[in-house]
Enzyme design. Structure first.
Site, PDB file in Angstrom:
ATOM      1  N   LEU A   1      -9.173 -90.693 127.529  1.00 41.14           N
ATOM      2  CA  LEU A   1      -7.969 -91.015 126.773  1.00 41.14           C
ATOM      3  C   LEU A   1      -6.797 -90.150 127.227  1.00 41.14           C
ATOM      4  O   LEU A   1      -5.682 -90.649 127.443  1.00 41.14           O
ATOM      5  CB  LEU A   1      -8.239 -90.828 125.282  1.00 41.14           C
TER       6      LEU A   1
ATOM      7  N   GLN B   1      -5.237 -91.192 130.483  1.00 42.57           N
ATOM      8  CA  GLN B   1      -4.362 -92.349 130.358  1.00 42.57           C
ATOM      9  C   GLN B   1      -3.076 -92.011 129.606  1.00 42.57           C
ATOM     10  O   GLN B   1      -2.014 -92.543 129.919  1.00 42.57           O
ATOM     11  CB  GLN B   1      -5.094 -93.489 129.641  1.00 42.57           C
ATOM     12  N   GLU B   2      -3.182 -91.153 128.614  1.00 38.53           N
ATOM     13  CA  GLU B   2      -2.018 -90.821 127.791  1.00 38.53           C
ATOM     14  C   GLU B   2      -0.974 -90.017 128.559  1.00 38.53           C
ATOM     15  O   GLU B   2       0.215 -90.326 128.528  1.00 38.53           O
ATOM     16  CB  GLU B   2      -2.451 -90.019 126.552  1.00 38.53           C
ATOM     17  N   SER B   3      -1.396 -88.952 129.218  1.00 43.88           N
ATOM     18  CA  SER B   3      -0.426 -88.006 129.768  1.00 43.88           C
ATOM     19  C   SER B   3      -0.703 -87.576 131.193  1.00 43.88           C
ATOM     20  O   SER B   3       0.107 -86.853 131.777  1.00 43.88           O
ATOM     21  CB  SER B   3      -0.385 -86.752 128.891  1.00 43.88           C
TER      22      SER B   3
ATOM     23  N   TYR C   1      -4.293-100.271 128.288  1.00 41.18           N
ATOM     24  CA  TYR C   1      -4.629 -98.918 127.831  1.00 41.18           C
ATOM     25  C   TYR C   1      -6.109 -98.821 127.464  1.00 41.18           C
ATOM     26  O   TYR C   1      -6.822 -97.920 127.916  1.00 41.18           O
ATOM     27  CB  TYR C   1      -3.755 -98.584 126.623  1.00 41.18           C
TER      28      TYR C   1
END
Length: 653
Positions: free
Chosen positions: A494, A497-499, A604
């Site tokens: 996660l 993918q987020e940052s 996502y």
């Protein structure tokens, strides 16, 4: 070279002397001051700062700004010399683009066309200027090449408008061409563009613009009053637009109007209307969608509509319709990994295993979401390659010495992320696998994880998955994941993918930190955890961000019956939406993910779950296929805390 060494540290872990620290800080301050002077147009201040930066690693940036300040007066030889000297920087292409725009505005077409072939990043306005130039220089073939640019749902650059006018004047725009583009613009909701397109109709085909505004602003009122005549093409098209606007949010609300009116439309128009209603119904997971698509025979469905027809068929487990819809797509769309995978599944579900496996076999060699799913269908657990290529120390040192890489690192150290990323991407374009992995290793050693990931992701034959899937801060991550009871591989998937592990990352909507927490979410979690003296600035601190983010992720996971796919969707789009996107019957996780209405959230979820497989393999967890990780989505209760304002969970709808 002396200035390079004192400006930026190029080898990981090297210690700087006190003198070097001061010098580096001075150069950073001078460069920042030069940038500010450039932005404000303070030429004397800029010249002072530029003189101090002579010989610095970022001197090409200073020279670029200097040329831009005097671009109108600059001689072609000066501009060409800069471009030739700095072809390893994105600035050379940017300068060329700005120079070409200036040449076009002064209609210096011969010079424009002599320099245009060297341009690498060809923005649409420059392409249209090139077509204008060719027309002005007597190239009659340019007008025919311009026509495909007409069929756009978006507003065209001003440089394209003379081409549209020329097409109309020369009789190369038919009335049907105008209707086709009008439909495209209205489907996209670009009413202002549609009004401009309407100007290209002959007088007798005039569109009532006031009624177009009414259909856009209040489509239900438009359909109730029906202020247009259905005996005209304009009246029917506006009515179809209003029906589509209603169906976008309430497909079933549009249906009675359409049933009452459709007999006054031609066969193609009826099929078009059903296609529009079906698209919006499919996006809303309305069970009627597939039947409505069945009534759209007689109109050409777009690739977008066919994609949603596939998704509607997947939710109904109608594999024949899945196969038929994919077969109707354009060749380019059919070649996408998504539709190759689902075509193979459709074939296998109809007893055609040999044909299905023939599609899955090459797809399974691709290291992405659909490649992993394909491998799972073939009985292979997709993980990292058996052999991982490692760049040699000499290759890494050589990469560090490249001026473009040094400039990118210098910009990164100054936290000029946009310029640093652009310079890096330009530096690695065209590199072979060995050099890409050497560059990725350089980025990782400098803690520039997002560039390490994106660079390593580009390789075709040689791979290093430790660069594609880095695991920084693992002591913090492991401890936080253990405390709240989360799968560490999923958390890493996660965050990647987020940052991409950028601690200062901030999204356009205000989410920040490694786990991209929204301000409201951070406050809510902090209050729920009993944090004292919480302030928003703490969210960018590594420990605090991970603590708050993992707590919230665990909260969402528990509220959604321990289903990671639902929790992943909820983390991105909110728990209430994730719940609404389920079906009454149990659903394969891959189908749930494929039919998420939001393009961003769909991608996502797919990427996070794909990442988790690779991280699980890297961390030595028991091997799981992606299909196993996706699991089965069950109905459950799926209740979230959407109560009082003080205790209200974030992202409740």
């Amino acid at each position: 070279m002396r200035f390079i060494l004192i400006a930026v540290v190029f080898s990981a872990g090297a210690a700087l002397s006190a003198f070097s620290n001061v010098a580096s800080a001075n150069y950073e301050a001078d460069f920042s001051a030069a940038r500010e002077a450039f932005k404000s147009g303070n030429i004397s201040r800029f010249d002072t700062m530029a003189a101090r930066l002579h010989g610095h690693v970022l001197e090409p940036f200073v020279a670029y700004m200097q040329l831009m300040l005097h671009l109108k007066e600059a001689r072609p030889e000066e501009i060409k010399a800069y471009i030739q000297r700095n072809g390893d920087s994105f600035l050379a292409d940017r300068l060329l683009a700005e120079w070409l725009r200036m040449l076009a505005k002064s209609q210096r077409w011969e010079l424009y066309m002599s320099e245009y072939p060297a341009l690498i990043t060809r923005d649409s306005d420059l392409v249209c200027y090139a077509l204008q130039a060719r027309l002005a220089l007597g190239d009659s073939t340019a007008l025919a090449e311009a026509k495909p640019y007409w069929f756009s749902a978006e507003e065209q650059p001003s440089s394209c408008l003379p081409l549209s006018d020329a097409l109309a004047i020369n009789g190369l725009l038919t009335v049907e061409d105008v209707w086709a583009r009008l439909r495209l613009t209205l489907e996209a909701g670009n009413v202002s563009v549609a009004k401009h397109v309407a100007l290209y109709f002959p007088g007798q085909q005039e569109i009532p613009l006031r009624e177009l505004d009414r259909a856009a602003e209040n489509p239900l009122a438009f359909l109730d009053k029906l202020p247009v005549s259905l005996s005209t093409r304009a009246g029917r098209e506006l009515t179809l637009f209003a029906l589509s606007r209603v169906a976008r949010s309430q497909p079933q609300q549009a249906l009675p109007y359409w049933n009452a009116l459709q007999s006054q439309f031609g066969a193609e128009e009826q099929a078009y209307g059903w296609g529009q209603l079906a698209l919006h119904a499919a996006r809303k997971h309305d069970p009627a969608a597939l039947a409505w698509f069945g009534k759209a025979v007689g109109t050409r469905l777009s690739d977008l509509q066919l994609a949603w027809k596939v998704r509607a068929a997947l939710r109904e487990q109608n594999w024949q319709e899945v196969q038929a819809a994919i077969a109707a797509m354009s060749e380019a769309e059919q070649n996408q990994g998504s539709w190759r995978y689902w075509k193979a599944r459709a074939l296998k579900s109809q007893g055609k295993a040999v044909q299905g496996n023939a599609i899955l076999a090459p797809l399974s060699k691709e290291f992405n979401y659909y490649g992993q799913l394909a491998a799972g269908e073939l009985g292979v657990v997709a993980g990292s390659p058996v052999e991982s290529f490692k760049a040699g120390s000499d290759e890494i040192k050589a990469m560090e010495k490249l001026p473009a890489i040094q400039r990118a690192l210098a910009l990164y150290e100054m936290n000029l992320r946009y310029e640093a990323n652009r310079e890096w991407m330009w530096a690695v374009r065209g590199l072979d696998d060995r050099h890409l992995l050497a560059a990725a290793e350089v980025a990782q050693r400098h803690g520039w994880y997002d560039r390490a990931i994106s660079t390593a992701d580009r390789t075709q034959q040689l791979h290093d998955f430790s660069l594609r899937f880095p695991a920084p801060h693992r002591d913090v991550m492991q401890e936080q994941a253990r405390q709240v009871g989360l799968d560490e591989a999923w958390v890493y998937g996660l965050i990647r993918q987020e940052s991409r592990f950028v601690q200062q990352a901030r999204s356009g909507v205000g989410a920040s930190g490694l786990m991209q927490l929204m301000p409201g979410t951070a406050r809510w979690v902090a209050k729920r955890m009993g944090m004292k003296n919480f302030r928003q600035s703490l969210v960018n601190q590594l420990d605090t961000n991970v603590m708050l983010g993992t707590y919230y992720l665990k909260y969402v996971l528990d509220k959604l019956e321990g289903q990671p796919v639902l929790a992943t969707a909820a983390y991105n789009a909110g728990p209430s939406r994730a719940i609404r996107w389920r079906s009454e019957a149990p659903m394969e996780g891959a189908i749930y993910a494929e039919t998420i209405p939001f393009t961003e959230t769909r991608g996502y979820v797919q990427k996070v779950m794909s990442n988790a497989v690779y991280y699980g393999n890297q961390f030595g967890q028991q091997l799981q296929s992606l299909k196993q990780r996706l699991g089965t989505i069950t109905r459950g209760s799926g209740k979230t805390d959407c109560g009082t304002d003080d205790e209200r969970a974030p992202a409740c709808d």
